[in-house]
Scaffold this motif. Structure first.
Motif, PDB file in Angstrom:
ATOM      1  N   SER A 143       0.837  -1.203   0.000  1.00  0.00           N
ATOM      2  CA  SER A 143       0.000   0.000   0.000  1.00  0.00           C
ATOM      3  C   SER A 143       0.870   1.250   0.000  1.00  0.00           C
ATOM      4  N   GLY A 144       0.191   2.396  -0.104  1.00  0.00           N
ATOM      5  CA  GLY A 144       0.857   3.677   0.015  1.00  0.00           C
ATOM      6  C   GLY A 144       1.896   3.928  -1.054  1.00  0.00           C
ATOM      7  N   THR A 145       2.971   4.614  -0.657  1.00  0.00           N
ATOM      8  CA  THR A 145       4.025   5.000  -1.582  1.00  0.00           C
ATOM      9  C   THR A 145       4.687   3.791  -2.230  1.00  0.00           C
TER      10      THR A 145
ATOM     11  N   LEU B 260       5.780   0.818  -7.112  1.00  0.00           N
ATOM     12  CA  LEU B 260       5.813  -0.483  -7.773  1.00  0.00           C
ATOM     13  C   LEU B 260       4.999  -0.446  -9.058  1.00  0.00           C
ATOM     14  N   VAL B 261       3.805   0.146  -9.006  1.00  0.00           N
ATOM     15  CA  VAL B 261       2.977   0.275 -10.203  1.00  0.00           C
ATOM     16  C   VAL B 261       3.714   1.065 -11.275  1.00  0.00           C
TER      17      VAL B 261
ATOM     18  N   GLY C  43      -8.548 -10.450  -5.073  1.00  0.00           N
ATOM     19  CA  GLY C  43      -8.249  -9.922  -6.398  1.00  0.00           C
ATOM     20  C   GLY C  43      -8.266  -8.413  -6.509  1.00  0.00           C
ATOM     21  N   ARG C  44      -8.396  -7.697  -5.377  1.00  0.00           N
ATOM     22  CA  ARG C  44      -8.486  -6.234  -5.447  1.00  0.00           C
ATOM     23  C   ARG C  44      -7.151  -5.645  -5.901  1.00  0.00           C
ATOM     24  N   LEU C  45      -7.213  -4.712  -6.842  1.00  0.00           N
ATOM     25  CA  LEU C  45      -6.033  -4.101  -7.429  1.00  0.00           C
ATOM     26  C   LEU C  45      -6.069  -2.587  -7.249  1.00  0.00           C
ATOM     27  N   PRO C  46      -4.920  -1.924  -7.265  1.00  0.00           N
ATOM     28  CA  PRO C  46      -4.890  -0.458  -7.248  1.00  0.00           C
ATOM     29  C   PRO C  46      -5.231   0.092  -8.628  1.00  0.00           C
ATOM     30  N   TRP C  47      -6.489  -0.104  -9.008  1.00  0.00           N
ATOM     31  CA  TRP C  47      -6.892   0.138 -10.394  1.00  0.00           C
ATOM     32  C   TRP C  47      -6.673   1.590 -10.807  1.00  0.00           C
ATOM     33  N   ALA C  48      -7.013   2.540  -9.930  1.00  0.00           N
ATOM     34  CA  ALA C  48      -6.857   3.956 -10.287  1.00  0.00           C
ATOM     35  C   ALA C  48      -5.385   4.273 -10.569  1.00  0.00           C
TER      36      ALA C  48
END
Length: 403
Positions: A258-260, A265-266, A285-290
């Motif tokens: 999470s976070g920074t 990583l993204v 399966g939740r992703l940092p989609w935004a």
């Protein structure tokens, strides 16, 4: 009508993406014109006229992550057994698949038919390659696709479900599969399964570079172990010049940070040109989609296995997968729900090596008609696919196969 003898079609009075009534001209399997609906519009010379009855039109759906070779679809019910771990599922499948005749061209064809019935006109499918089945699964998938005469476009990922480095000879099989036309080769948990991530990734990258194919790695490992493998893969992707040709499937660890750290990583994965494939499983399966969208990290959705020895679930309906993704990520606004559907169509064009995939001039004439007020309505109800055209052929009418 064979895909090799397609006739021209004027598809009248449909609403692309819920817009204004439109007539779509299709010639030789490709969309050649769109115009405001006119009841007296002439059909192409020597062509047919198809009344869309004002139905909502979507592009054909794309399944970016499937395992069509594994299914027992069409066979008597198979009860779930074995241990519910990745290694447990692998062992159970290896022990039981022979008795079920897996891989099977007949069962694979039935799964592909369900794809078409639900409006999926292109799929990227992993096909097991191991010391037991060799390349027989790939042969079964190709035979099943041939029976459908090109209605469903199929891209194959040669997939080492039982591991790579721990099974001497698998790298050679993957190389042979790539040499014989597989679009990509796969990998599986370089750390968790092979327990040698450097050796697995280096071996796979060498084949991908030499054979000029893509690379698609299943990574189930979570938290720091999963992130470590992402970082190794990104480094090797850039070093080998494989940007745009590498996909991570599942990649649960991306949602574990999470976070920074997650944002960085993204950004690193996007800079390496790595794509992501998810089956949006509840709970994990939740992703940092935004953030993925902001950084241009491409995402595709898929069904994973369907009624196989890993899970009894699945029916081949990509709208249900998109609905699961929307619910998992808390999407509620109309534009968000439309975006979820786009993940299963236009946004996934690259997963099946298409430059574009939409209801626009120049696209393959893959059209899905549903009786829905708008796209969010079609998604939330997973509305029946009334008519499906695949490459300009009518393959579904009244919700049933017309092949």
């Amino acid at each position: 009508m064979s895909s090799r003898t397609r006739r021209s079609i004027l598809l009248q009075d449909v609403r692309p993406w819920g817009g204004a009534p439109t007539d779509i001209t299709i010639e030789d399997g490709v969309i050649t014109a769109l115009a405001p609906h006119r009841a007296d519009a002439p059909a192409p010379e020597g062509g047919d006229r198809l009344d869309g009855r004002g139905l909502l039109a979507l592009p054909g759906l794309i399944n970016s992550h499937a395992h069509v070779d594994k299914s027992w679809w069409g066979k008597p019910w198979v009860s779930y057994g074995g241990e519910a771990t990745t290694q447990g599922r692998i062992a159970h499948e290896r022990a039981e698949r022979g008795a079920l005749g897996i891989p099977s061209t007949d069962s694979t064809e039935l799964v592909m038919q369900e794809f078409l019935r639900h409006g999926t006109t292109a799929t990227r499918t992993h096909v097991d390659v191991d010391l037991g089945v060799g390349l027989d699964g790939i042969a079964s998938v190709r035979a099943a696709a041939e029976r459908l005469d090109g209605a469903l476009e199929v891209e194959i990922v040669a997939f080492p479900q039982d591991g790579v480095i721990r099974r001497p000879g698998v790298l050679e099989l993957l190389d042979r599969a790539a040499q014989e036309g597989a679009a990509s080769i796969g990998g599986l948990d370089p750390a968790g399964i092979d327990r040698d991530p450097v050796a697995q990734l280096d071996g796979l990258v060498e084949i991908a570079v030499h054979r000029e194919v893509g690379l698609d790695i299943h990574i189930h490992d979570g938290n720091d172990l999963g992130v470590f493998q992402f970082e190794l893969l990104a480094e090797r992707t850039v070093q080998a010049g494989l940007q745009g040709r590498v996909t991570v499937s599942h990649g649960f660890a991306l949602g574990d940070v999470s976070g920074t750290r997650q944002t960085e990583l993204v950004a690193a994965l996007a800079e390496a040109g790595i794509s992501w494939a998810s089956v949006a499983p509840p709970g994990r399966g939740r992703l940092p989609w935004a953030s993925m969208r902001e950084h241009g990290l491409r995402l595709g959705l898929g069904t994973d296995g369907i009624r196989d020895l890993w899970s009894p679930y699945g029916d081949g309906d990509m709208l249900r997968i998109a609905l699961g993704f929307a619910r998992l990520h808390g999407l509620r606004y109309d534009e968000e729900l439309v975006d979820a559907v786009r993940l299963t169509s236009t946004d996934s064009a690259s997963f099946v090596h298409r430059d574009q995939h939409d209801l626009v001039v120049g696209s393959r004439a893959d059209v899905v008609l549903v009786d829905a007020e708008n796209v969010p309505d079609a998604l939330l109800r997973a509305a029946r696919r009334e008519v499906v055209l695949a490459g300009g052929r009518v393959v579904v009418e009244g919700g049933e196969l017309a092949l």
